[in-house]
Design a protein around this motif. Structure first.
Motif, PDB file in Angstrom:
ATOM      1  N   ASP A  31      52.166  49.422  41.427  1.00 28.30           N
ATOM      2  CA  ASP A  31      52.698  48.097  41.751  1.00 28.30           C
ATOM      3  C   ASP A  31      53.161  47.408  40.472  1.00 28.30           C
ATOM      4  N   ALA A  32      54.433  47.033  40.428  1.00 31.34           N
ATOM      5  CA  ALA A  32      55.011  46.457  39.205  1.00 31.34           C
ATOM      6  C   ALA A  32      54.450  45.073  38.885  1.00 31.34           C
ATOM      7  N   TYR A  33      53.894  44.368  39.885  1.00 35.70           N
ATOM      8  CA  TYR A  33      53.444  42.992  39.673  1.00 35.70           C
ATOM      9  C   TYR A  33      51.945  42.885  39.397  1.00 35.70           C
ATOM     10  N   SER A  34      51.230  44.011  39.394  1.00 32.54           N
ATOM     11  CA  SER A  34      49.785  43.998  39.121  1.00 32.54           C
ATOM     12  C   SER A  34      49.476  44.974  37.992  1.00 32.54           C
ATOM     13  N   GLY A  35      48.295  44.809  37.387  1.00 30.98           N
ATOM     14  CA  GLY A  35      47.856  45.763  36.367  1.00 30.98           C
ATOM     15  C   GLY A  35      47.440  45.089  35.072  1.00 30.98           C
ATOM     16  N   TRP A  36      47.752  45.743  33.940  1.00 33.14           N
ATOM     17  CA  TRP A  36      47.455  45.218  32.597  1.00 33.14           C
ATOM     18  C   TRP A  36      45.964  44.970  32.387  1.00 33.14           C
ATOM     19  N   GLY A  37      45.144  45.890  32.865  1.00 31.04           N
ATOM     20  CA  GLY A  37      43.693  45.728  32.714  1.00 31.04           C
ATOM     21  C   GLY A  37      43.068  45.219  33.997  1.00 31.04           C
ATOM     22  N   ALA A  38      41.746  45.326  34.082  1.00 23.17           N
ATOM     23  CA  ALA A  38      41.035  44.896  35.292  1.00 23.17           C
ATOM     24  C   ALA A  38      39.639  44.422  34.920  1.00 23.17           C
ATOM     25  N   ILE A  39      39.056  43.618  35.814  1.00 23.27           N
ATOM     26  CA  ILE A  39      37.667  43.188  35.642  1.00 23.27           C
ATOM     27  C   ILE A  39      36.921  43.461  36.937  1.00 23.27           C
ATOM     28  N   VAL A  40      35.700  43.974  36.814  1.00 23.86           N
ATOM     29  CA  VAL A  40      34.893  44.351  37.982  1.00 23.86           C
ATOM     30  C   VAL A  40      33.532  43.670  37.884  1.00 23.86           C
ATOM     31  N   HIS A  41      33.104  43.037  38.995  1.00 23.37           N
ATOM     32  CA  HIS A  41      31.760  42.447  39.087  1.00 23.37           C
ATOM     33  C   HIS A  41      31.005  43.182  40.189  1.00 23.37           C
ATOM     34  N   VAL A  42      29.839  43.741  39.857  1.00 25.26           N
ATOM     35  CA  VAL A  42      28.976  44.363  40.860  1.00 25.26           C
ATOM     36  C   VAL A  42      27.743  43.477  41.002  1.00 25.26           C
ATOM     37  N   ILE A  43      27.515  42.966  42.220  1.00 25.55           N
ATOM     38  CA  ILE A  43      26.412  42.032  42.474  1.00 25.55           C
ATOM     39  C   ILE A  43      25.283  42.784  43.175  1.00 25.55           C
ATOM     40  N   THR A  44      24.131  42.855  42.533  1.00 27.99           N
ATOM     41  CA  THR A  44      22.931  43.434  43.146  1.00 27.99           C
ATOM     42  C   THR A  44      21.888  42.327  43.264  1.00 27.99           C
ATOM     43  N   LYS A  45      20.759  42.621  43.928  1.00 24.92           N
ATOM     44  CA  LYS A  45      19.758  41.563  44.104  1.00 24.92           C
ATOM     45  C   LYS A  45      19.067  41.181  42.797  1.00 24.92           C
ATOM     46  N   ASP A  46      19.139  42.069  41.790  1.00 28.26           N
ATOM     47  CA  ASP A  46      18.471  41.799  40.513  1.00 28.26           C
ATOM     48  C   ASP A  46      19.409  41.246  39.446  1.00 28.26           C
TER      49      ASP A  46
END
Length: 208
Positions: free
Chosen positions: A181-196
């Motif tokens: 996709d030409a309009y998305s990209g340039w790196g990414a950020i990911v959040h994983v939410i666990t109970k701890d």
């Protein structure tokens, strides 16, 4: 061109086993012109709830502050943290109030809801720009790369993924989809939410 595609950007949320993940790319553009490679689209609402806001960049800033205000008012009045389901309905009603001159944003929400037994249950949802809620048990996507995200996620997602496996799955899904996709990209950020804890990682991606 749709106004939703002016600044680009994509968000995806995925359910795992007692955990949930939300990820977005970092590109801010003016159509094909790149402006920034560090634009935040995902914001914490509470320790257990995150919201992603793909769409028009000015509305991202406006809605982030509006949600922050409304969540703070809820916390003061109710004297407790807002639950993910309640926040999803708050988002929906906020957008529906402006249905005749809508915000050009399609929010994606991810969090862990408390169960009556005291445990935590993964929760994800998304809405369209006038607040129509879409609840899911596997994944939700939004943004300019949503068609590609659907395709890759269908192939990679499995039920009951552990936190590390969920991180790997959502990362591969996002990186492979935004490459197309030409309009998305340039790196990414990911959040994983666990109970701890909440695991946040920034990913490198193609910069072309």
């Amino acid at each position: 061109m749709s106004i939703m595609e002016l600044n680009g950007g994509s968000v995806i949320a995925m359910v795992g086993k007692d955990c949930v993940a939300i990820a977005s790319d970092l590109r801010l553009g003016n159509q094909a012109l790149g402006i920034s490679s560090s634009f935040q689209r995902i914001f914490p609402v509470t320790d257990r709830v995150y919201v992603g806001l793909p769409g028009l960049a000015t509305d991202v800033t406006t809605l982030r502050e509006r949600f922050r205000y409304r969540v703070n008012m809820y916390t003061i009045k109710e004297e407790r943290e807002i639950e993910p389901e309640t926040f999803a309905h708050l988002v929906s009603s906020t957008l529906y109030e402006h249905r005749f001159g809508p915000y050009f944003i399609e929010p994606v929400m991810a969090g862990l809801s408390k169960t009556p037994s005291g445990g935590y249950k993964p929760f994800i949802a998304a809405t369209d720009l006038i607040g129509c809620l879409n609840f899911a048990k596997d994944f939700v996507v939004a943004g300019t790369a949503s068609a590609k995200l659907f395709g890759v996620a269908e192939g990679l997602w499995e039920p009951d993924l552990e936190a590390e496996d969920l991180f790997e799955t959502i990362s591969q899904t996002l990186l492979n989809a935004v490459d197309r996709d030409a309009y998305s990209g340039w790196g990414a950020i990911v959040h994983v939410i666990t109970k701890d804890k909440i695991i946040t990682r920034t990913l490198k991606a193609r910069m072309d």
